[in-house]
Enzyme design. Structure first.
Site, PDB file in Angstrom:
ATOM      1  CG  ASP A  68      21.546  25.790  -4.776  1.00 47.45           C
ATOM      2  OD1 ASP A  68      21.510  25.515  -5.999  1.00 47.45           O
ATOM      3  OD2 ASP A  68      21.303  25.058  -3.694  1.00 47.45           O
ATOM      4  CG  ASN A 122      25.428  20.945 -11.043  1.00 50.59           C
ATOM      5  OD1 ASN A 122      25.470  22.157 -11.288  1.00 50.59           O
ATOM      6  ND2 ASN A 122      24.424  20.476 -10.491  1.00 50.59           N
TER       7      ASN A 122
HETATM    8  O1  DOR Z   1      19.229  20.355  -4.675  1.00 49.80           O
HETATM    9  C1  DOR Z   1      20.162  20.563  -5.385  1.00 49.80           C
HETATM   10  N1  DOR Z   1      19.943  20.776  -6.682  1.00 49.80           N
HETATM   11  N2  DOR Z   1      21.414  20.694  -4.714  1.00 49.80           N
HETATM   12  C2  DOR Z   1      22.424  20.666  -5.392  1.00 49.80           C
HETATM   13  O2  DOR Z   1      23.289  20.727  -5.026  1.00 49.80           O
HETATM   14  C3  DOR Z   1      22.461  20.890  -7.163  1.00 49.80           C
HETATM   15  C4  DOR Z   1      21.034  21.208  -7.404  1.00 49.80           C
HETATM   16  C5  DOR Z   1      20.957  20.811  -8.956  1.00 49.80           C
HETATM   17  O3  DOR Z   1      21.613  21.290  -9.703  1.00 49.80           O
HETATM   18  O4  DOR Z   1      19.730  20.179  -9.235  1.00 49.80           O
HETATM   19 ZN    ZN Z   2      23.554  24.549  -6.189  1.00 48.59          ZN
HETATM   20 ZN    ZN Z   3      24.769  22.510  -3.360  1.00 48.07          ZN
END
Ligand code: DOR
Ligand code: ZN
Ligand code: ZN
Length: 417
Positions: free
Chosen positions: A284, A89
């Site tokens: 993450d 993303n």
């Molecule tokens: O909190 C989040 N931030 N969840 C996600 O799935 C994407 C991520 C982001 O790219 O900021």
């Molecule tokens: Zn993520």
């Molecule tokens: Zn995610």
């Protein structure tokens, strides 16, 4: 022999005093003594496999005010992560072979550690075309940062069938968009109400009908964990879902998807992690600027940084005796290498010499000023951590005693044929 590293290494599941001989970036000999001109003796420090973080958002290209591949991978190195797998993303999103190639070109000279790129799955995506370029595929079933989202069962089934033919893993953000509310939010409890655990459970149940290798990203609830019972998914977990909850008081700084939940949820998740029931530890790492996060709760984006702090916080729990070393090494290195098919993750002849050296006497609270992400904040400030004393990527010493001592040796783990 290019280099011999000595210390108390985790070899074949046991800690012992070993010499590790490295040639052309690979471990070639493990013995009590190995001959070589260049030797580094780390005494009684631990030598562990470098961590493989299966889930980071390094924001390059397109959002490099938040992070870029240089700062992201440097933060990774300081945190003991020698391979980081980056999510699609970015801007533009990595959802076609051409975008993946462009992204690779943009980041090529920047990386301090090895990396792989996920290809984003959108309806109609040419998955076969992207497969040779990607370490795995990513599917968002619930909306979050960016525009990647697939909600219909037929689109998801179609994507899964194509991913299956590639033999690669489909990593899924499992929150069911239909069960996510968009009611006004003032704080973490509202955010949780809008994104309830049943959205996670429903997404997991929908995925159960598919026949492809599925990895569930960031399991965040007790119910979600229970819903995976008896199902062949691999599971990934973050530090924030184990150590923070909706009462953490950090307002929008702790706004994240899936949301922080209740103390019961996070205790259950930590127990599951400690007992070895979770395959992978993933940060993450989702950096946003302080400015982004200081907006009112409703407008602030979701996501917290973590690539540099996740492993060091776990090492502190090793020292405290809460977490078995073998469980950590399995989740931070062995399982990710198996799941993504990387020749890394173990101190073993023939594998890449990705190593971290840990002096467990150096436990100290996390300080923002010592971190390297461009975002300049952390929800884990003040928590106990043990940062690795040295980190080697394929035999190259990158970081030692808090200083950069090497070059940007990071390479893509996927070589397109
Ligand atoms: O909190 C989040 N931030 N969840 C996600 O799935 C994407 C991520 C982001 O790219 O900021
Ligand atoms: Zn993520
Ligand atoms: Zn995610």
């Amino acid at each position: 022999m290019d280099l011999v590293v000595e210390g108390r290494a985790l070899v074949r599941g046991r800690l012992g005093r070993w010499a590790i001989g490295i040639e052309d970036g690979k471990i070639v000999e493990i013995a009590r003594k190995v001959k070589g001109d260049r030797r580094i003796d780390y005494g009684d420090n631990l030598i562990l496999p470098g961590a493989i973080d299966p889930h980071v958002h390094f924001r390059d290209p397109g959002m490099t005010q938040k992070e870029d591949f240089s700062t992201g991978t440097l933060a990774a190195a300081y945190g003991g992560v020698t391979t980081a797998l980056d999510m699609p993303n970015t801007l533009p999103p990595a959802v076609t072979a051409q975008e993946l190639k462009n992204k690779k070109e943009v980041i090529a000279q920047k990386a301090w550690v090895d990396y792989g790129l996920f290809a984003g799955c959108m309806p109609g995506a040419d998955i076969e075309d992207m497969a040779p370029l990607a370490v795995g595929f990513k599917l968002f079933m619930g909306s979050s940062t960016g525009k990647l989202l697939v909600t219909s069962d037929s689109d998801i089934a179609n994507i899964a069938a194509q991913v299956r033919r590639t033999g690669k893993v489909l990593s899924v953000h499992a929150e069911d968009e239909a069960l996510i509310l968009n009611d006004y939010e003032e704080g973490l409890s509202d955010h949780l109400r809008n994104r309830p655990a049943r959205a996670e459970v429903a997404a997991i149940q929908r995925l159960s009908r598919l026949d492809c290798r599925i990895n569930l990203c960031h399991i965040s609830s007790l119910e979600g964990l229970q819903a995976t019972n008896g199902r062949p998914f691999t599971k990934e977990i973050t530090a924030h879902h184990m150590f923070l909850d909706r009462s953490s008081g950090a307002r929008a700084f702790a706004k994240v998807n899936p949301p922080l939940r209740t103390p019961e949820d996070r205790f259950a998740l930590f127990r599951a992690f400690i007992s070895g029931r979770i395959d992978m530890l993933g940060s993450d790492h989702a950096p946003h600027t302080i400015e982004d996060k200081e907006q009112d709760f409703e407008s602030a984006p979701s996501g917290v940084p973590g690539v540099e702090t996740t492993v060091p916080m776990m090492l502190a729990f090793i020292k405290k005796g809460t977490l078995p070393l073998k469980v950590l090494v399995r989740a931070m290195a062995e399982r990710p290498s198996e799941i993504f098919g990387l020749n890394k993750g173990r101190i073993e002849e023939g594998r890449d010499a990705d190593l971290m050296v840990v002096d467990t006497r150096t436990m100290a609270p996390i300080k923002i000023n010592n971190l390297h992400s461009k975002c300049g904040w952390s929800p884990f400030e003040g928590r106990d951590a043990i940062f690795p004393r040295a980190v080697l990527v394929r035999g190259n010493l990158v970081v030692e005693d808090g200083q950069v001592v090497g070059e940007r040796v990071g390479r893509d783990v996927v070589v397109a044929k």
